[in-house]
Design a protein around this motif. Structure first.
Motif, PDB file in Angstrom:
ATOM      1  N   ILE A   1       2.211 -55.760   4.344  1.00 30.20           N
ATOM      2  CA  ILE A   1       1.948 -54.768   5.395  1.00 30.20           C
ATOM      3  C   ILE A   1       3.239 -54.057   5.789  1.00 30.20           C
ATOM      4  N   MET A   2       4.308 -54.827   5.968  1.00 27.79           N
ATOM      5  CA  MET A   2       5.597 -54.218   6.329  1.00 27.79           C
ATOM      6  C   MET A   2       6.113 -53.315   5.219  1.00 27.79           C
ATOM      7  N   GLY A   3       5.910 -53.739   3.977  1.00 30.83           N
ATOM      8  CA  GLY A   3       6.315 -52.895   2.854  1.00 30.83           C
ATOM      9  C   GLY A   3       5.510 -51.607   2.799  1.00 30.83           C
ATOM     10  N   GLY A   4       4.214 -51.723   3.088  1.00 33.95           N
ATOM     11  CA  GLY A   4       3.370 -50.533   3.110  1.00 33.95           C
ATOM     12  C   GLY A   4       3.798 -49.547   4.174  1.00 33.95           C
ATOM     13  N   LEU A   5       4.144 -50.063   5.357  1.00 34.11           N
ATOM     14  CA  LEU A   5       4.615 -49.182   6.433  1.00 34.11           C
ATOM     15  C   LEU A   5       5.917 -48.488   6.043  1.00 34.11           C
ATOM     16  N   ALA A   6       6.764 -49.204   5.334  1.00 27.45           N
ATOM     17  CA  ALA A   6       8.026 -48.610   4.883  1.00 27.45           C
ATOM     18  C   ALA A   6       7.769 -47.492   3.883  1.00 27.45           C
ATOM     19  N   VAL A   7       6.827 -47.717   2.977  1.00 25.44           N
ATOM     20  CA  VAL A   7       6.479 -46.690   1.983  1.00 25.44           C
ATOM     21  C   VAL A   7       5.955 -45.432   2.680  1.00 25.44           C
ATOM     22  N   VAL A   8       5.064 -45.644   3.643  1.00 27.99           N
ATOM     23  CA  VAL A   8       4.495 -44.505   4.382  1.00 27.99           C
ATOM     24  C   VAL A   8       5.579 -43.765   5.165  1.00 27.99           C
ATOM     25  N   GLY A   9       6.555 -44.502   5.647  1.00 30.35           N
ATOM     26  CA  GLY A   9       7.595 -43.892   6.467  1.00 30.35           C
ATOM     27  C   GLY A   9       8.662 -43.153   5.697  1.00 30.35           C
ATOM     28  N   PHE A  10       8.860 -43.479   4.404  1.00 27.59           N
ATOM     29  CA  PHE A  10      10.000 -42.913   3.687  1.00 27.59           C
ATOM     30  C   PHE A  10       9.646 -42.045   2.487  1.00 27.59           C
ATOM     31  N   ILE A  11       8.442 -42.146   1.973  1.00 30.07           N
ATOM     32  CA  ILE A  11       8.058 -41.314   0.822  1.00 30.07           C
ATOM     33  C   ILE A  11       7.351 -40.060   1.331  1.00 30.07           C
ATOM     34  N   PRO A  12       7.855 -38.864   0.990  1.00 30.34           N
ATOM     35  CA  PRO A  12       7.325 -37.606   1.556  1.00 30.34           C
ATOM     36  C   PRO A  12       5.817 -37.435   1.400  1.00 30.34           C
ATOM     37  N   MET A  13       5.250 -37.791   0.231  1.00 28.82           N
ATOM     38  CA  MET A  13       3.822 -37.586   0.025  1.00 28.82           C
ATOM     39  C   MET A  13       3.016 -38.386   1.039  1.00 28.82           C
ATOM     40  N   PHE A  14       3.391 -39.651   1.239  1.00 29.99           N
ATOM     41  CA  PHE A  14       2.670 -40.491   2.185  1.00 29.99           C
ATOM     42  C   PHE A  14       2.953 -40.074   3.630  1.00 29.99           C
ATOM     43  N   GLN A  15       4.156 -39.565   3.874  1.00 42.56           N
ATOM     44  CA  GLN A  15       4.458 -39.041   5.208  1.00 42.56           C
ATOM     45  C   GLN A  15       3.526 -37.882   5.546  1.00 42.56           C
ATOM     46  N   SER A  16       3.309 -37.010   4.559  1.00 40.68           N
ATOM     47  CA  SER A  16       2.430 -35.854   4.771  1.00 40.68           C
ATOM     48  C   SER A  16       1.011 -36.292   5.092  1.00 40.68           C
ATOM     49  N   ILE A  17       0.504 -37.263   4.346  1.00 45.62           N
ATOM     50  CA  ILE A  17      -0.850 -37.756   4.595  1.00 45.62           C
ATOM     51  C   ILE A  17      -0.933 -38.423   5.963  1.00 45.62           C
ATOM     52  N   ARG A  18       0.103 -39.188   6.316  1.00 44.78           N
ATOM     53  CA  ARG A  18       0.131 -39.844   7.634  1.00 44.78           C
ATOM     54  C   ARG A  18       0.100 -38.807   8.754  1.00 44.78           C
ATOM     55  N   ASP A  19       0.942 -37.779   8.644  1.00 46.62           N
ATOM     56  CA  ASP A  19       0.998 -36.750   9.686  1.00 46.62           C
ATOM     57  C   ASP A  19      -0.327 -35.997   9.798  1.00 46.62           C
ATOM     58  N   GLN A  20      -0.952 -35.728   8.657  1.00 45.45           N
ATOM     59  CA  GLN A  20      -2.260 -35.062   8.689  1.00 45.45           C
ATOM     60  C   GLN A  20      -3.310 -35.933   9.360  1.00 45.45           C
ATOM     61  N   ALA A  21      -3.223 -37.238   9.104  1.00 43.98           N
ATOM     62  CA  ALA A  21      -4.185 -38.155   9.722  1.00 43.98           C
ATOM     63  C   ALA A  21      -4.048 -38.133  11.237  1.00 43.98           C
ATOM     64  N   PHE A  22      -2.813 -38.124  11.726  1.00 47.20           N
ATOM     65  CA  PHE A  22      -2.604 -38.074  13.171  1.00 47.20           C
ATOM     66  C   PHE A  22      -3.103 -36.754  13.757  1.00 47.20           C
ATOM     67  N   THR A  23      -2.882 -35.648  13.033  1.00 48.08           N
ATOM     68  CA  THR A  23      -3.367 -34.349  13.506  1.00 48.08           C
ATOM     69  C   THR A  23      -4.885 -34.302  13.503  1.00 48.08           C
ATOM     70  N   LEU A  24      -5.496 -34.849  12.443  1.00 51.18           N
ATOM     71  CA  LEU A  24      -6.954 -34.879  12.354  1.00 51.18           C
ATOM     72  C   LEU A  24      -7.557 -35.679  13.500  1.00 51.18           C
TER      73      LEU A  24
END
Length: 876
Positions: A321-344
């Motif tokens: 889980i911690m590794g997954g959060l790190a991936v989402v936080g540092f890889i641009p593609m996953f950052q974009s999806i995360r930000d879109q999810a928050f906006t949605l």
């Protein structure tokens, strides 16, 4: 009582109840159809309804054509459509099936779809309730879902051609198939080897994948389903591991469901310009499904590897889980999806502050939608949580996740309450059913013995006999305690029955009231009249309403122009007028310092002109609501804040008894905005002779000597008096950026939108070309019988170059509008000339001059032709 002992008779009874509830759901929603005008259709007030109807128009004319790119809105770029084609397909198919060709027939037929889907939701909800809890819960849930959630009821009533009702239906249908697949797979003892026993769970899983795809075709918002499934999978995986249950069934079901969904979505295709997007038809949705399969496989693998060492299982899970959060936080593609999810899920600040459906869900709003059923939902939530901890049944885990996720989304943004309808009905039914079951043991026997004193059934006779024997055996004290317990259970039973019945009746009455108000809920007649005028009296745009367009190759004709209007009118302009709005209920081109909101709030005509020119706008529409009631909603689109100063100042007025009454003061910035200068003053020069001189102090309210309906640091008025605005002896002190307790201020303010506090200059490039018929003049009792000036509800202005007339001073022109209203356009010279927007000869609009321009204080009169105004010519 023998009737209920037969399983066949029970089925007849349940079937009868379901038919009754479906009838109630359908009939209540069809009440608006009673108000269909002769040879016409309902002008439904829903903004999004008319864009759906626009797409259905196109699909009826060219079946299966769906305009993913639409140049008829969001001018001058056009719009990539985020809604799916399923609802328009249903509407077009029904229209073609019944031979509807005229717009009236199409609208009247399409209006049936949402009520039919709402009626079909009833048996789906029953089956969900039966599977999750028991048959009684299913019946109660079916009854509740037929009437509760006022927001869902409205958007599933006759005339609401909107994808929301289809989303609710297909989400519930998908979850029913998904839970059926889980239940079947769990009972089959899946070992993931080819076997005939896998046929049923595999088939149900495949069906669930197809139903998810149908929901996806309705709207990409159904991706919320995947969030619920992901949480359920994670929770159930851990529960299965702790209970030493193999999770093969989860892997089988999720693998087939989302492989099916991913394949269908891939075959359907993705919008080539969508990129990585959660809100459009992009490959991102497939990535999410693949991620869900990976989650299930990971949980399955960890359980296999560490089945004898739970410590390492939980440590490994935490590390992943911690590794997954790190991936989402540092890889641009996953950052974009995360930000879109928050906006949605949570929206942008401007969207949240300015659009009602994205604002926080208050307790009052919750009660308005769900009524007394909220009590049952709260009780059901507790019972459900307890049952999950005790039984760990996957269906109940799923409902708990479904309810909690939708609550967490709805509380900050009430638009999700539609998705809350079914889980709320199911949870409320769990409460009713569970408490009835608990109370019936004892209380039920007590009730039956009094209804059937002779013990008409063998079952009742046995219960009565057993009760008498127990009394004899236990003795008087124990018997009295048992009787008190029975009485308490009886009271609970009666209370639950009353609350459940009252919740249904309360919602049904509210629903009926909505239908009975249909005649008052439609598009205001003034707007309807304006749309007709736009379609018939403005030049063609060069864009075909029915044509299909390719975003990659499409360009607008040189003569195409846009219409700048309040955003909620955009889809109606497209549908009724077949013209091109600049903004719309999608909020395109609305936000920012160069958006439509900025145009309306602009205090400079030059700035407003630049915005309109960038949008290639030709016509500007204003209305009373935007200039007054909803004026504050424009501000967040520019600032991202709901602070209304310097336009409006909220203050308290004390009376002789110390009661502080909240009021508003309009500052000069309000009167200088384009929306007020156009709507209220017709773009003409206004020079006030006097205004309301107001003094006030910053205080903490309420204090020891006063009472107020609100608390905090506020303005408290100490004096208000009508004074000459040219009185130089008056002290003027304006507020700074920070208000401090004890500071005092004095300035000119107004409490009426037609009484400015400083001169309002004329607009030189905007001429009134049409106004709606309704005169909004009303009697204002609090102002001692004064009336509002002669202001019409909706006005249309044309942006023109304006003719140039040399001269000094003030120029006037007498005009008569299309409604017969007379007014005078005035303008003060600038740099030795006037730039005037009205023609005195050859005018092509419904607003006519009654003579030439006249420069005040002189005998000079000037005539201006239509060509002069359009070309910006100099006139002598």
């Amino acid at each position: 009582m023998t009737f209920f002992s037969s399983e066949t008779n029970r089925r007849y009874l349940i079937g009868g109840c379901l038919v009754l509830f479906m009838g109630v759901a359908f009939v209540l929603r069809m009440i608006p159809a009673v108000f269909i005008p002769p040879d016409g259709f309902l002008l439904n007030s829903g903004a999004d309804v008319w864009y759906t109807m626009r797409q259905i128009d196109v699909m009826v004319a060219h079946f299966l054509q769906y305009n993913w790119f639409d140049p008829m809105t969001a001018f001058p770029t056009g719009k990539t459509i985020d809604w799916g084609p399923l609802y328009p397909f249903l509407g077009a198919a029904l229209s073609i099936l019944f031979g509807a060709s005229s717009r009236t027939d199409i609208v009247n037929i399409v209006g049936w779809i949402s009520p039919i889907l709402a009626a079909l939701l009833v048996p789906v909800t029953y089956l969900l309730g039966k599977m999750i809890w028991n048959r009684m819960a299913g019946i109660v849930a079916a009854g509740l879902v037929s009437v509760i959630c006022y927001a869902y009821f409205v958007q599933s009533s006759y005339g609401w051609a909107d994808h929301n009702s289809a989303e609710v239906f297909f989400v519930a249908l998908f979850f029913l198939a998904y839970l059926s697949a889980l239940s079947s797979a769990r009972k089959t003892a899946v070992d993931l080897k080819p076997s005939r026993t896998l046929f049923v769970p595999a088939s149900l899983s495949c069906l669930a994948g197809i139903l998810y795809f149908l929901g996806y075709l309705t709207s990409p918002t159904v991706i919320l389903c995947l969030i619920i499934v992901a949480i359920t999978t994670f929770t159930q995986g851990i529960l299965d591991f702790s209970g030493h249950v193999h999770a093969d069934y989860l892997l089988l079901v999720n693998g087939i469901v989302f492989c099916t969904g991913a394949i269908l979505e891939t075959l359907f295709g993705f919008l080539p310009w969508s990129g990585l997007s959660l809100t459009t038809y992009s490959i991102t949705h497939v990535y999410v499904m693949v991620g869900l399969i990976a989650e299930t496989l990971l949980l399955f693998g960890l359980a296999k590897i560490f089945q004898k060492n739970s410590r390492y299982y939980y440590l490994s899970l935490a590390g992943i889980i911690m590794g997954g959060l790190a991936v989402v936080g540092f890889i641009p593609m996953f950052q974009s999806i995360r930000d879109q999810a928050f906006t949605l899920l949570f929206g942008s600040p401007a969207y949240t502050l300015a659009v009602r459906e994205t604002q926080a869900w208050s307790l009052a709003a919750a009660y308005d939608s769900f009524g007394l059923s909220l009590i049952l939902v709260a009780g059901g939530l507790g019972i459900l949580a307890f049952s999950v901890l005790k039984k760990q049944k996957s269906e109940q885990v799923f409902l708990l996740a479904w309810l909690v996720v939708m609550l967490l989304l709805t509380i900050p943004h009430q638009r999700f309450q539609l998705y809350l309808t079914v889980p709320a009905a199911l949870t409320a039914a769990v409460c009713s059913s569970a408490l009835v079951q608990i109370s019936w043991d004892g209380a039920g026997t007590w009730i039956i013995t009094r209804l059937f004193k002779n013990g008409e059934t063998t079952g009742v006779a046995r219960q009565v006999s057993a009760r008498k024997e127990r009394k004899v055996r236990e003795g008087p004290r124990e018997s009295a305690t048992a009787d008190r317990t029975v009485m308490i259970k009886g009271l609970v039973l009666v209370m639950i029955a009353i609350i459940t019945a009252t919740a249904c009746v309360q919602s049904a009455v509210q629903d009926y009231a909505y239908g009975a108000r249909t005649h008052a809920n439609g598009i205001p007649k003034d707007w309807a009249e304006t749309f007709v005028w736009l379609g018939s009296s403005t030049p063609p745009t060069g864009v075909d309403y029915f044509e299909a367009y390719d975003q990659q190759t499409f360009t607008y004709p040189e003569s195409t122009y846009g219409i700048l209007a309040p955003w909620e009118q955009g889809h109606r302009i497209t549908y009724f007028s077949q013209r091109l709005p600049i903004t719309n209920p999608f909020q395109d081109n609305l936000a920012g310092k160069h958006g439509v909101a900025a145009f309306y709030l602009s205090g400079s005509e030059e700035q407003a002109n630049a915005i309109l020119t960038d949008f290639k706008g030709r016509y500007v529409i204003t209305d009373l609501g935007t200039a007054t009631d909803t004026f504050p909603s424009l501000i967040p689109w520019i600032t991202g804040s709901d602070t209304v100063t310097p336009y409006i100042y909220w203050a308290f007025v004390p009376d002789s008894s110390g009661v502080l009454t909240k009021t508003h003061l309009l500052g000069d910035a309000y009167f200088q905005t384009m929306i007020v200068r156009l709507q209220v003053f017709d773009g003409s020069l206004v020079i006030p002779e006097s205004a309301q001189y107001t003094t006030y102090t910053i205080r903490t309210v309420p204090d020891s000597g006063s009472t107020a309906g609100a608390g905090g640091i506020a303005r408290v008025i100490s004096g208000m008096q009508k004074m000459s605005v040219s009185d130089s002896s008056l002290k003027i002190s304006s507020e700074g950026s920070v208000l401090k307790v004890g500071d005092s201020y004095a300035n000119f303010y107004s409490s009426a939108p037609y009484e400015p506090v400083k001169p309002v200059p004329a607009l030189t490039h905007y001429r009134l070309v049409h106004e709606s018929p309704t005169n909004i003049s009303v009697q204002l009792g609090s102002r001692q019988g004064s009336t509002l000036p002669d202001i019409r509800l909706v006005k249309v202005f044309e942006y023109v170059k304006g003719a140039h007339i040399s001269g000094e001073g003030v120029i006037e022109l007498n005009l008569v509008t299309n409604t017969g209203r007379a007014f005078v356009y005035r303008q003060e010279s600038s740099n030795g000339e006037f730039v005037v927007p009205y023609a005195t000869e050859g005018s092509t609009t419904g607003v006519k001059a009654t003579g030439p321009y006249h420069i005040v204080g002189t005998s000079r009169q000037v005539s201006v032709t239509e060509a002069d105004v359009q070309n910006g010519s100099a006139v002598s």
